[in-house]
Design an enzyme around this catalytic site. Structure first.
Site, PDB file in Angstrom:
ATOM      1  N   ASP A   1     -33.928 -76.573   4.444  1.00 53.88           N
ATOM      2  CA  ASP A   1     -33.970 -77.946   4.977  1.00 53.88           C
ATOM      3  C   ASP A   1     -32.583 -78.475   5.318  1.00 53.88           C
ATOM      4  OD1 ASP A   1     -36.827 -78.122   4.482  1.00 53.88           O
ATOM      5  OD2 ASP A   1     -36.319 -78.380   2.364  1.00 53.88           O
TER       6      ASP A   1
ATOM      7  N   LYS B   1     -31.154 -76.571  10.244  1.00 54.26           N
ATOM      8  CA  LYS B   1     -30.935 -75.388  11.087  1.00 54.26           C
ATOM      9  C   LYS B   1     -31.513 -75.568  12.489  1.00 54.26           C
ATOM     10  CE  LYS B   1     -32.907 -72.855   7.952  1.00 54.26           C
ATOM     11  NZ  LYS B   1     -32.916 -73.821   6.825  1.00 54.26           N
TER      12      LYS B   1
END
Length: 430
Positions: A13, A16
């Site tokens: 999380d 990316k």
């Protein structure tokens, strides 16, 4: 020529999806190489929010070829729904821009049912699985009883393997997990329908990728989850079921390590985690609530509120070492605006002794105490900053300190969710 790998440097999380979306403009091919639809990459294009679970984030750019490699486990239903949604929004008009490895493994209904049933019986030992069947599918892959995409496309082979494997799966569901069995005819009919849709996307992606590399094309490899969720190097057993570190690129896409030129680790300016497992800098106070609410820290896959904490330099140094990072993309710096002071974890102690790196034993990790230093915060909104020099002095000092503690250059700073809210300090494709 430059080929770039994107990996998560924390517990997933990290943002990316946005970084891949930005770097895609410099790449020809974008490749997903591990994980499944337990990933959720969120992108904001203008005022539109797009969440992708399987298809590479590069699909939002025209003229780019996106591949899903053999290291990914694919839920056909989820994949097809993503395609439909993309097409409805005017994207993916050319199906040749999206390729599936013929060798990737297929998530079956029994994988999801086993995943959910096991978690329900785990009591206070829950892993925090998304219940998407990822782990059980990888189990079957390693146990050599998986169903690959090439099998699904051959109805005779698929029917034979499904009948054979369902005997064991139904025994497990009924006898050990107390669940009703899966129906062979229903699965055969459902998945035969999926096969008709998937066929046009199937290819020998490893061969195509090799030819593109030989032709000098630039490739961006998109990782899912994060280093501390790696099945070998993460906080086992509170990990995912695949190789989330850079080694997964080669086994999950079919390239050799010499084809990798840059490895960029994505790290938030603080830390979050979903599910169970050790988290030394986790906050249970108003500061943690502020990080969660300001950062919108709710899972894009599960919707669960994320656990939040101060930046952990021990974790980032570990990710730098394990992955051989050549750069760090620092995301969500804007979320820290409004804090009078900001803490940074510079190390751990265990039983009063300073540690050199993260402990491998879960019990030790759970008892680590963070060692903090404190830096002054900033109050101004930084979401309009276009250059590093436009950031407040304290924000620049914070970034410099994180770079110093990690031992790796910070090459990108994100100051908001949109594409244009990004400061590129060095382009890994240059």
């Amino acid at each position: 020529m430059a080929n770039v790998v994107i990996v998560g440097a924390q517990w997933g999380d990290e943002g990316k999806g946005k970084v891949v979306d930005i770097y895609t403009q410099y790449a020809d091919d974008i490749v997903r190489y591990q994980g499944g639809n337990n990933a959720g990459h969120t992108l904001v294009v203008g005022t539109e929010k797009v969440v992708l679970h399987l298809i590479p984030s590069g699909i939002l750019h025209e003229g780019k070829r996106c591949m899903i490699g053999n290291g990914v486990v694919l839920d056909p239903e989820v994949f097809i729904k993503e395609i439909v949604k993309l097409k409805e929004s005017g994207r993916l008009q050319d199906d040749s821009c999206l390729l599936l490895s013929e060798s990737l493994h297929i998530i079956m209904p029994y994988h999801k049912r086993i995943d959910i049933a096991r978690e329900a019986k785990s009591g206070d030992k829950k892993i925090g699985t998304t219940g998407r069947g990822i782990g059980p599918c990888y189990e079957d892959k390693i146990g050599r009883r998986g169903i690959r995409l090439m099998d699904l496309l051959n109805r005779e082979v698929f029917a034979r393997k499904l009948k054979e494997f369902l005997v064991e799966k139904n025994f497990l569901l009924e006898t050990m997990l107390g669940e009703p069995p899966c129906d062979y005819d229903a699965i055969l009919a459902e998945y035969s329908g999926y096969a008709q849709v998937l066929g046009k996307y199937v290819a020998d992606t490893a061969l195509i990728l090799s030819k593109d590399l030989q032709a000098g094309k630039k490739v961006l490899f998109e990782g899912a989850q994060g280093t501390l969720l790696d099945v070998d190097y993460g906080t086992y057993p509170y990990v995912t079921s695949s190789s989330t570190c850079v080694g997964g690129v080669c086994t999950g896409s079919g390239i050799g390590p010499r084809e990798i030129h840059e490895i960029i680790g994505i790290s938030k300016a603080y830390v979050t985690r979903v599910g169970s497992g050790p988290f030394p800098t986790e906050l249970f106070d108003a500061d943690g609530d502020q990080l969660r609410n300001s950062g919108g820290e709710f899972g894009s896959t599960t919707g669960r509120p994320r656990r939040c904490g101060w930046f952990d330099a021990m974790v980032l140094r570990y990710a730098v070492r394990i992955n051989g990072l050549t750069g760090i993309a620092l995301t969500k710096l804007d979320v820290l605006s409004g804090f009078d002071s900001i803490k940074i974890c510079t190390g751990y102690t265990l039983n009063g002794k300073a540690l050199e790196t993260l402990p491998a034993a879960l019990e030790a990790f759970e008892n680590c105490q963070p060692v903090y230093e404190e830096m002054p915060g900033w109050s101004s909104d930084i979401t309009d900053a276009k250059t590093f020099d436009e950031l407040p002095d304290n924000a620049r000092a914070y970034v410099h300190r994180l770079q110093e503690l990690s031992g790796c250059p910070i090459v990108l700073v994100s100051v908001g969710p949109r594409r244009d809210q990004t400061i590129i300090l060095r382009n890994p494709f240059s």
